[in-house]
Design an enzyme around this catalytic site. Sequence first.
Site, short mmCIF file in Angstrom:
data_model
loop_
_atom_site.label_atom_id
_atom_site.label_comp_id
_atom_site.label_asym_id
_atom_site.label_seq_id
_atom_site.Cartn_x
_atom_site.Cartn_y
_atom_site.Cartn_z
N TYR A 81 -16.83 -4.61 16.15
CA TYR A 81 -16.01 -5.16 17.24
C TYR A 81 -16.80 -6.22 17.97
CZ TYR A 81 -12.33 -1.80 16.61
OH TYR A 81 -11.28 -1.11 16.08
N LEU B 83 15.37 -6.24 -2.39
CA LEU B 83 16.59 -5.51 -2.04
C LEU B 83 17.44 -6.43 -1.18
CD1 LEU B 83 18.06 -2.65 -1.81
CD2 LEU B 83 17.03 -2.56 0.46
N GLU C 221 9.68 -5.19 -5.18
CA GLU C 221 8.76 -5.86 -4.24
C GLU C 221 8.99 -7.36 -4.33
OE1 GLU C 221 6.28 -5.40 -1.78
OE2 GLU C 221 6.38 -7.60 -1.90
N LEU D 142 0.81 -1.23 0.00
CA LEU D 142 0.00 0.00 0.00
C LEU D 142 0.85 1.28 0.00
CD1 LEU D 142 -2.84 1.28 0.28
CD2 LEU D 142 -2.54 1.11 2.75
#
Length: 565
Positions: free
Chosen positions: A227, A147, A43, A23
């Site tokens: 919730y 990376l 990514e 995101l």
Amino acid sequence: MSHSGSVHGDVEEVPVLIVGGSLVGLSAAAFLAAQGVETLSVERHRGTAIHPRAGHFQLRTMEVLRAIGLQDIVRRAAEEQYDLDFGIAAVESLAGRELAVFIPNLNEGVDAVSPSMRFFMTQQSLEPLIRSRAEQLGARLCYATELRSFEQDGDGVTATIRDLDSGRERSVRARYMIASDGNRSGVREALGIAVKGRGLIAHSVTIYFRADVAARLMENRRLGVIYINNPVVRGFLRMDKGNRSGFLAVNTVGDTARPESSRIADTITPQIALDIVRAAVGVPDAAIEITQIIPWRTVADSAERYSQGRVFLVGDAAHTMPPNGGFGGNTGVQDTHNLAWKLALVLRGIASPRLLETYDGERRPLGTLTVEQAYSRYVRRTAPHLGIETTEPLVDDWNMEIGHHYRSTAILSEPEDSAQVHTDPFKSRGRPGTRAPHLVLERAGKRLSSHDLYLRNFVLLCGADGEPWVEAVERLASPVLTAERIGTPGGFRDSANAFGESYGIASTGAVLVRPDGFVAWRAKAAVARPQEALANVLGRILSAAPAATGGTPGGTGDSLREIGV
Ligand SMILES: Cc1cc2nc3c(=O)[nH]c(=O)nc-3n(C[C@H](O)[C@H](O)[C@H](O)COP(=O)(O)OP(=O)(O)OC[C@H]3O[C@@H](n4cnc5c(N)ncnc54)[C@H](O)[C@@H]3O)c2cc1C
């Protein structure tokens, strides 16, 4: 990952390397591309997210997506999943008592302050939209690529990246690197940047399920987040459209006085998951199919620094927080919006690299506040046994979303300014450091928001008697400054005649708004030498020279010439 590495073979050069394409990394790519900055993203995964995770998106997030032309697309996609005016409540179980309503209607009162809206949408549906916008704007994204290591020197960052399919490694040389590599950020660790906060607060799980019975129990309930709070389970539920499937994020189960019994992530089996979902639904023998169980860690921590040299931490790499309040992803997206225009102006040679220091100065205090606010909501909504008295009092949601108050060398604060990181957005009225108010404007029969003016340049807004300001901007001829007249023929119509009141100036005054839509400075009324005043203000901001507090700065404008404005 090591914070050093060697260069093999050909070195690819790019202004900004982005690590992580979830995101926040995608948002960084899109905002930088919109600013005309070339980027390369790496990514590890093969594509965008496959799990819903974030679902509650803030007004400010939609505002910044609007700035890159995504609002209508995102709104349409969000409405396919949820209604925009759904709310957030707590129940014993879907079949049980309602315990509290936290937000009755997500978008109540929003029209008056914003051209945008809050929305519910799964993260896995939002990410592809941001990705395709980033790619349309020219961002390059490499998936299944990671990376491996990096080193930085005075001029840039040299990174070694690996294609995970071929195993081939190559070097990339970037002027700057953005670490959007998530809460366990390897980049942050390699830089030796510590985190501090509440630490690991729960071993949580998300249980995905199908349950036809929920459709009946959810009938006429307009809730995006529910919730659940009962003796068996505490967490939150989000149902998909149609209410026959969804997920339950479980923070604690069973006896909270015995923490070992609530370490659900270690012990969960499909049968335990079934029992937990049944307890959340509130129908003991309901036919429920468990489709997936994913463990995750609830953490409330902030990085001690958001940047080091030429590397910037954004999103969960900079701050990790409980999902309660829906702050995590939103804060990350907004981090990148704050950083993008600064990097763009520095890379264009218009601003001093010192401007980049204001990223940490502006975003870190806010990130730290947000982590604590997420923790406060977590304890109140899900884990009261942790002790509400040990938490910070709740800050109003409006302040948290659009009441950010920055203080840095890229803001010329006013003398009566307080030191708070947030403010009531209904009262901020154009105060430097706060988000520029939304105002409905009209030109040539077209209605727009004042926010639509804040894109790549600084904008000087002036009122009906602001002609000297317009002339000053023309004479200054800066490539990063434009002037807009409000409430005059030839300028924008302000049919509600609200400009002066909203932005806190007289008809002879002017307000300087940054490309990210935050007020940098204002003159409440006319000044004797507007061009000199503007030159000084812009020079200070772009050179990030320490700004003394106090109205219109004096000086000769040397700093402006120094950096070539
Ligand atoms: C159940 C749940 C509900 C949530 N609800 C909300 C909500 O309603 N609203 C909200 O705003 N937030 C919410 N969040 C939080 C939100 O999901 C996160 O804040 C957001 O995903 C952070 O995005 P990010 O891009 O910073 O990090 P991540 O999403 O963690 O992405 C990091 C990416 O970096 C990649 N990566 C890591 N290291 C490397 C490397 N060396 N090389 C290449 N790639 C690498 C990873 O593969 C990963 O894709 C929720 C979270 C959970 C768990």
